[in-house]
Design an enzyme around this catalytic site. Structure first.
Site, PDB file in Angstrom:
ATOM      1  CD  GLN A  41      -3.100  -0.968   0.035  1.00 28.26           C
ATOM      2  OE1 GLN A  41      -3.117   0.014  -0.696  1.00 28.26           O
ATOM      3  NE2 GLN A  41      -4.028  -1.907  -0.050  1.00 28.26           N
ATOM      4  CB  SER A  42       0.517   4.619   1.399  1.00 30.75           C
ATOM      5  OG  SER A  42      -0.622   4.918   0.628  1.00 30.75           O
ATOM      6  CG  MET A  43       4.509   0.881   4.089  1.00 31.66           C
ATOM      7  SD  MET A  43       5.337  -0.377   5.083  1.00 31.66           S
ATOM      8  CE  MET A  43       5.347  -1.817   4.013  1.00 31.66           C
ATOM      9  CB  ALA A  44       4.419   1.979  -2.823  1.00 36.69           C
ATOM     10  CE  LYS A  45       0.679   7.996  -1.087  1.00 33.24           C
ATOM     11  NZ  LYS A  45      -0.084   6.738  -1.146  1.00 33.24           N
TER      12      LYS A  45
END
Length: 398
Positions: free
Chosen positions: A120-124
């Site tokens: 999820q937003s750890m990809a950011k």
């Protein structure tokens, strides 16, 4: 259909031939389906490999401590154990690195050491770290306008915004991050990325975006001056990724592979989900193993390890703080696609919906990774209890 904890009998999702329970395309990321789907993204969506390369694997030494019985608080503030909290908060994988060595590692819900789990937003933060590498190389100047790199955005809400505004999510672009509304802007991201089909009850006159750049070009409005206020909007990360692709001539999976993943000495190749135009979803489509997320966190804790510029890490650890950033981080801040826990520790965090977290604390020399499948997008009580447990682990190991 309710979700289930690790201690509960698991429903037979994708078990049998043919399987009795198949995740619906519209709800694969919702409970209980996410408990299977987050570990099987390559079976659900098209993906692009983030190659680990032919180099050595960076072996993580082990100095294990049995923390199962460590006293911590549960989500209601009652006394439990770490093992009990991990069960309560729908954990799939949990890793503690102390001084670069594995102190504690647990897998649940069928996950194993080679399983790629959706970030999820750890990809950011992964995207932001590679962005920092390109800044350090002089390929991108955060002070310049976004339109210097993506002129097409001159007709969008990003006209007049600097790259740094986008890095810190302080542009004034109107974008609704309402996860439970299938028709919100983030709901349209689901369709544009290919994660979801158009909802069956959709207005037939509404034109859904066919890929991510088309969605970006359609965001014309602003709601405040650029730089005036932080507002969490996933689409900002995708703007950054398109800048990276434009200045290098390479697609995001290749950039992350060459600039980061091969240099980490990872166990496994990672992957991104991709849209119909082959764009890798920078804001949440990254998948990797538990230990490889730990290696990434350790690289950041090592002040970039000679891969990410140390001054970029230092700058990332500084940001204005206040209650307007996140309910579960009352003293938190956001900078360069990372969360900052508070102004004293300046610990960095990567966070994603449904309970994904990498916590990097310079004071304790500790990296903690938690991969989860919450039954809801964001559970403040679960997240705050997890953060308290991280502090309890740090005390136990110091």
């Amino acid at each position: 259909m309710d979700s289930y904890r690790n201690s509960d009998p698991r429903p037979p999702i994708m078990q049998g031939s043919p399987p009795a329970m198949v995740p619906p395309k519209l709800d694969w990321d919702r409970p209980p389906w996410n408990r299977w789907a987050f570990q099987h993204i390559r079976e659900i969506l098209p993906t692009a490999e983030v190659w680990r390369g032919n180099g050595h694997r960076h072996r993580l030494e082990r100095a294990e401590v049995d923390l199962d019985g460590l006293p911590v608080e549960d989500s209601e503030g009652k006394l439990t154990t770490l093992a009990g909290l991990l069960d309560e908060t729908y954990t799939d994988g949990f890793l503690v690195l102390k001084d670069g060595r594995i102190a504690y590692e647990r897998y649940f819900n069928g996950m194993g050491e080679r399983t790629l789990h959706l970030s999820q937003s750890m990809a950011k933060s992964v995207t932001g770290s590679v962005f920092g590498i390109l800044v350090g190389r002089g390929l991108i100047d955060p002070a310049k306008p976004v339109t210097d790199y993506l002129p097409e955005l001159s007709v969008t809400g990003w006209a007049g915004a600097s790259v740094q505004h986008v890095l810190d999510m302080t542009s004034g672009v109107r974008f609704s991050e309402e996860y439970t509304d299938r028709y919100s802007d983030i709901g349209q991201v689901d369709v544009a990325t290919g994660w979801k089909p158009v909802p069956p009850d959709s207005d037939p006159t509404f034109r859904w975006p066919s890929h991510m750049f088309e969605l970006i070009l359609g965001l014309k409005e602003t709601i405040r001056p650029h730089g005036a206020q932080f507002e969490y909007r996933s689409i900002e990360t995708d703007v950054l990724a398109f800048i990276m692709e434009r200045v290098t001539g390479k697609r995001l999976p290749q950039l992350v592979s060459e600039e980061l993943w091969q240099k980490l000495g990872t166990d496994e190749s990672a992957c991104f989900t991709v849209d119909s135009a082959g764009y890798a979803v920078a804001d949440g489509g990254f998948n990797a193993t538990l230990r490889d997320y730990g290696r990434f966190g350790q690289l950041i804790l090592d002040n970039g390890g000679g891969v990410v510029p140390a001054d970029w890490i230092e700058a990332t650890r500084n940001g204005r703080h206040g209650p307007d950033f996140s309910p579960s981080l009352p003293e938190g801040s956001y900078r360069n696609q990372f969360w900052i826990e508070d102004p004293r520790s300046r610990a960095l965090m990567c966070r994603g919906v449904f309970g994904q977290m990498i916590h990097m604390d310079w004071n304790s020399g500790m990296v903690v990774v938690k991969l989860s499948t919450y039954p809801d997008f964001g559970n403040v009580a679960y997240s705050m209890a997890t953060l308290k447990a991280v502090h309890a682990i740090a005390m136990a190991l110091n």
